[in-house]
Write a protein that holds these residues in place. Structure first.
Motif, PDB file in Angstrom:
ATOM      1  N   MET A 187       0.893  -1.241  -0.005  1.00 49.10           N
ATOM      2  CA  MET A 187       0.117   0.136   0.093  1.00 49.10           C
ATOM      3  C   MET A 187       1.046   1.138   0.017  1.00 49.10           C
ATOM      4  N   SER A 188       0.477   2.212  -1.079  1.00 49.25           N
ATOM      5  CA  SER A 188       1.426   3.440  -1.022  1.00 49.25           C
ATOM      6  C   SER A 188       1.205   4.311   0.331  1.00 49.25           C
ATOM      7  N   ASP A 189       2.008   5.392   0.450  1.00 47.04           N
ATOM      8  CA  ASP A 189       1.882   6.361   1.538  1.00 47.04           C
ATOM      9  C   ASP A 189       0.864   7.426   1.234  1.00 47.04           C
ATOM     10  N   GLY A 235       0.465  12.761  -5.873  1.00 48.21           N
ATOM     11  CA  GLY A 235       0.264  12.011  -7.094  1.00 48.21           C
ATOM     12  C   GLY A 235      -1.008  12.720  -7.720  1.00 48.21           C
ATOM     13  N   ARG A 236      -2.254  12.742  -6.866  1.00 46.38           N
ATOM     14  CA  ARG A 236      -3.317  13.393  -7.052  1.00 46.38           C
ATOM     15  C   ARG A 236      -3.561  14.711  -7.648  1.00 46.38           C
ATOM     16  N   GLN A 249       3.330   7.766 -14.340  1.00 44.96           N
ATOM     17  CA  GLN A 249       1.990   7.059 -13.999  1.00 44.96           C
ATOM     18  C   GLN A 249       2.332   6.745 -12.298  1.00 44.96           C
ATOM     19  N   LYS A 250       3.565   6.186 -12.060  1.00 42.17           N
ATOM     20  CA  LYS A 250       3.844   5.582 -10.742  1.00 42.17           C
ATOM     21  C   LYS A 250       3.652   6.947  -9.749  1.00 42.17           C
ATOM     22  N   TYR A 251       4.227   7.963 -10.138  1.00 47.00           N
ATOM     23  CA  TYR A 251       4.047   9.158  -9.301  1.00 47.00           C
ATOM     24  C   TYR A 251       2.796   9.535  -9.210  1.00 47.00           C
ATOM     25  N   ASN A 295       4.952   5.574  -6.433  1.00 43.71           N
ATOM     26  CA  ASN A 295       6.485   5.961  -6.206  1.00 43.71           C
ATOM     27  C   ASN A 295       6.299   7.343  -5.725  1.00 43.71           C
ATOM     28  N   ARG A 296       7.301   7.488  -4.689  1.00 43.67           N
ATOM     29  CA  ARG A 296       7.408   8.896  -4.183  1.00 43.67           C
ATOM     30  C   ARG A 296       8.164   9.773  -5.154  1.00 43.67           C
ATOM     31  N   VAL A 297       7.939  10.984  -5.261  1.00 35.49           N
ATOM     32  CA  VAL A 297       8.625  12.268  -6.218  1.00 35.49           C
ATOM     33  C   VAL A 297       9.572  12.701  -5.294  1.00 35.49           C
TER      34      VAL A 297
END
Length: 113
Positions: free
Chosen positions: A1-3, A10-11, A39-41, A46-48
């Motif tokens: 699960m992402s942070d 990302g949104r 897409q991952k961002y 994935n963290r930016v």
């Protein structure tokens, strides 16, 4: 699960990218990353990195802090709603400032019911 913070950032990236009618491919090229990375961002997978977030803020003409601000209040849109984006793009396409202001007053009046 992402942070949750990565998801929020990302949104916000997706929100401003689509509002400016940029394709993921265009943003990826400007950042020097793959489309998959963008897409991952946007998905929060994935963290930016800070340096890339700074570059994003310059490319998308938003302060860095904007990517962390969760909208609050009565008219908050917490997800990237395609209809909300379409409405915003259509309203902003009205070049006549008084007409655009009148339309916004009408929308606010309708929202109050």
């Amino acid at each position: 699960m992402s942070d949750p913070i990565n998801q929020l950032v990302g949104r916000r990236i997706r929100l401003i990218r689509t509002a400016r009618t940029l394709r993921q491919e265009d943003l990826a090229q400007a950042l020097g990353v793959s489309t998959t990375q963008v897409q991952k961002y946007e998905n929060g997978t994935n963290r930016v990195p800070a340096s890339r977030l700074f570059k994003l803020s310059q490319l998308l003409e938003q302060p860095v802090g904007w990517f962390f601000d969760e909208p609050k209040g009565r008219y908050a849109v917490t997800a990237v709603d395609p209809e909300a984006l379409q409405l915003a793009q259509t309203v902003m396409a009205i070049s006549d400032t008084p007409k655009r202001a009148a339309l916004l007053r009408l929308i606010h009046a309708l929202a109050r019911r």
